[in-house]
Enzyme design. Sequence first.
Site, PDB file in Angstrom:
ATOM      1  N   LYS A  41      -7.317   1.646  -3.350  1.00 20.66           N
ATOM      2  CA  LYS A  41      -7.216   1.198  -1.851  1.00 20.66           C
ATOM      3  C   LYS A  41      -7.417   2.586  -0.858  1.00 20.66           C
ATOM      4  O   LYS A  41      -7.765   2.167   0.269  1.00 20.66           O
ATOM      5  CB  LYS A  41      -5.760   0.893  -1.884  1.00 20.66           C
ATOM      6  CG  LYS A  41      -5.131   0.449  -0.296  1.00 20.66           C
ATOM      7  CD  LYS A  41      -5.801  -0.934   0.464  1.00 20.66           C
ATOM      8  CE  LYS A  41      -5.036  -0.965   1.687  1.00 20.66           C
ATOM      9  NZ  LYS A  41      -5.566  -2.220   2.185  1.00 20.66           N
TER      10      LYS A  41
ATOM     11  N   THR B 119       0.912  -1.371   0.063  1.00 19.25           N
ATOM     12  CA  THR B 119       0.218   0.078  -0.111  1.00 19.25           C
ATOM     13  C   THR B 119       0.779   1.210  -0.171  1.00 19.25           C
ATOM     14  O   THR B 119       1.608   1.427   0.841  1.00 19.25           O
ATOM     15  CB  THR B 119      -0.933  -0.074   1.205  1.00 19.25           C
ATOM     16  OG1 THR B 119      -1.616  -1.290   1.322  1.00 19.25           O
ATOM     17  CG2 THR B 119      -1.792   1.271   1.052  1.00 19.25           C
TER      18      THR B 119
ATOM     19  N   LYS C 110       0.026   5.475   8.275  1.00 18.79           N
ATOM     20  CA  LYS C 110       0.507   5.494   7.140  1.00 18.79           C
ATOM     21  C   LYS C 110      -0.236   5.524   5.737  1.00 18.79           C
ATOM     22  O   LYS C 110      -0.197   6.285   4.945  1.00 18.79           O
ATOM     23  CB  LYS C 110       1.635   4.415   6.672  1.00 18.79           C
ATOM     24  CG  LYS C 110       2.641   4.187   5.355  1.00 18.79           C
ATOM     25  CD  LYS C 110       2.184   3.076   4.552  1.00 18.79           C
ATOM     26  CE  LYS C 110       1.896   2.011   4.795  1.00 18.79           C
ATOM     27  NZ  LYS C 110       1.379   0.840   3.812  1.00 18.79           N
TER      28      LYS C 110
HETATM   29  P1  NAP Z   1       5.365  -6.574   7.461  1.00 19.55           P
HETATM   30  O1  NAP Z   1       4.942  -7.775   8.082  1.00 19.55           O
HETATM   31  O2  NAP Z   1       6.124  -5.438   8.134  1.00 19.55           O
HETATM   32  O3  NAP Z   1       6.453  -7.106   6.208  1.00 19.55           O
HETATM   33  C1  NAP Z   1       7.167  -5.919   5.512  1.00 19.55           C
HETATM   34  C2  NAP Z   1       7.980  -6.565   4.424  1.00 19.55           C
HETATM   35  O4  NAP Z   1       8.706  -5.568   3.744  1.00 19.55           O
HETATM   36  C3  NAP Z   1       9.093  -7.374   5.388  1.00 19.55           C
HETATM   37  O5  NAP Z   1       9.328  -8.628   4.514  1.00 19.55           O
HETATM   38  C4  NAP Z   1      10.285  -6.406   5.450  1.00 19.55           C
HETATM   39  O6  NAP Z   1      11.508  -6.940   5.468  1.00 19.55           O
HETATM   40  C5  NAP Z   1      10.189  -5.865   4.084  1.00 19.55           C
HETATM   41  N1  NAP Z   1      10.777  -4.608   4.008  1.00 19.55           N
HETATM   42  C6  NAP Z   1      10.305  -3.094   4.169  1.00 19.55           C
HETATM   43  N2  NAP Z   1      11.114  -2.408   3.919  1.00 19.55           N
HETATM   44  C7  NAP Z   1      11.937  -2.650   3.245  1.00 19.55           C
HETATM   45  C8  NAP Z   1      13.232  -2.470   2.577  1.00 19.55           C
HETATM   46  N3  NAP Z   1      13.407  -1.111   2.781  1.00 19.55           N
HETATM   47  N4  NAP Z   1      14.097  -3.222   1.823  1.00 19.55           N
HETATM   48  C9  NAP Z   1      13.884  -4.612   1.844  1.00 19.55           C
HETATM   49  N5  NAP Z   1      12.830  -5.060   2.541  1.00 19.55           N
HETATM   50  C10 NAP Z   1      11.921  -4.400   3.094  1.00 19.55           C
HETATM   51  O7  NAP Z   1       4.425  -5.787   6.773  1.00 19.55           O
HETATM   52  P2  NAP Z   1       2.852  -6.310   6.075  1.00 19.55           P
HETATM   53  O8  NAP Z   1       2.089  -6.429   6.966  1.00 19.55           O
HETATM   54  O9  NAP Z   1       3.227  -7.689   5.455  1.00 19.55           O
HETATM   55  O10 NAP Z   1       2.255  -5.192   5.058  1.00 19.55           O
HETATM   56  C11 NAP Z   1       3.103  -4.965   3.725  1.00 19.55           C
HETATM   57  C12 NAP Z   1       2.471  -3.960   3.265  1.00 19.55           C
HETATM   58  O11 NAP Z   1       0.939  -4.588   2.869  1.00 19.55           O
HETATM   59  C13 NAP Z   1       2.282  -2.771   3.706  1.00 19.55           C
HETATM   60  O12 NAP Z   1       2.325  -1.570   2.964  1.00 19.55           O
HETATM   61  C14 NAP Z   1       0.982  -2.615   4.385  1.00 19.55           C
HETATM   62  O13 NAP Z   1       0.368  -1.438   4.708  1.00 19.55           O
HETATM   63  C15 NAP Z   1       0.107  -3.358   3.516  1.00 19.55           C
HETATM   64  N6  NAP Z   1      -1.131  -4.196   3.976  1.00 19.55           N
HETATM   65  C16 NAP Z   1      -1.073  -4.919   5.183  1.00 19.55           C
HETATM   66  C17 NAP Z   1      -2.084  -5.620   5.477  1.00 19.55           C
HETATM   67  C18 NAP Z   1      -1.972  -6.324   6.981  1.00 19.55           C
HETATM   68  O14 NAP Z   1      -3.130  -6.616   7.448  1.00 19.55           O
HETATM   69  N7  NAP Z   1      -0.899  -6.670   7.484  1.00 19.55           N
HETATM   70  C19 NAP Z   1      -3.445  -5.588   4.950  1.00 19.55           C
HETATM   71  C20 NAP Z   1      -3.388  -4.807   3.584  1.00 19.55           C
HETATM   72  C21 NAP Z   1      -2.302  -4.391   3.036  1.00 19.55           C
HETATM   73  P3  NAP Z   1      12.134  -7.642   6.959  1.00 19.55           P
HETATM   74  O15 NAP Z   1      11.276  -8.888   7.240  1.00 19.55           O
HETATM   75  O16 NAP Z   1      13.583  -7.581   6.710  1.00 19.55           O
HETATM   76  O17 NAP Z   1      11.849  -6.527   7.914  1.00 19.55           O
END
Ligand code: NAP
Length: 291
Positions: free
Chosen positions: A175, A100, A243
Amino acid sequence: MTDSAAPRTVAFLGLGVMGFPMAGHLAKAGHAVTVYNRTTAKAEAWAARHGGKHAGTPAEAAQGADVVFMCVGNDDDVRQVAGDALRGMKPGAILADHTTASAEVAREMAAKAAERGIAFLDAPVSGGQAGAENGVLTVMVGGDPAAFATAEPLMRAYGRSVVLMGDSGAGQLTKMVNQICIAGLVQALAEGMSFAQKAGLDAHKVVDVISKGAAQSWQMENRAKTMLDDKFDFGFAVDWMRKDLSICLNEARRNGATLPVTALVDQFYADVQKLGGGRWDTSSLMKRLGR
Ligand code: NAP
């Protein structure tokens, strides 16, 4: 149009709460998946569970892939990870971003990708952790229709609804609408639940009754009772919501939409962060109202 069953060579970058199970669904669907994760232990755990390969950089993971998927944190992360991936990708390939992020970064990445003969799809998702694990996400896509036709059957591995909304940025804009609609709704639900408690009603019974009428919503069905029980560990975190709302408010400044309730609820989420609730789920707006 690609046959939905045809196995493809793909990569998945970012194995967080969302990316880990999404990449898993691609492997289960029979595609040859190479993963990358910044923290290598997660990539190793994924490869051990799903039998795919893992690579040390986005560019390395993306080499030879027909479609590269990614799901990272915010705009800066997209620039970093997509920028590196594009260096490894072959012309004619597709980069689909499930993060997102802003519509602006989507258009920027689409232009960068086009310089190398690669198509970029912005493809944010809704449905949360449970949606990713159960493969029932909603995927909102912006970008080239031909690239969408190739990527859509693959996204069906984890998407129940996968829809092309328009040009680059249209997925992210859709979104944003989703998040704007949720913000005010959750605040209204928190106010209703707080009122029910202060009025001395059996609030659980109130939910049973009014969720059969016009006040019904997904949030009421799924979050009202957990709010009442003071449970706030059901997925989408307040830090992520702030965010997202900041992306919405910035876009509204550009397109002239007025979002007074969204702006206010954003400040309420800032209060929740001050209470230490950055990782609580979004229904924690209830916490600032007291019992
Ligand atoms: P998360 O668990 O914090 O995972 C983030 C991932 O991105 C991790 O694998 C992290 O690596 C990687 N990452 C972040 N910054 C990076 C960088 N600069 N370089 C390389 N890798 C990087 O987040 P998530 O919940 O999966 O969410 C991911 C996205 O989906 C976000 O934009 C969020 O808003 C969206 N989203 C989430 C949900 C939800 O319910 N969680 C629902 C809809 C949309 P590391 O493992 O090394 O930290």
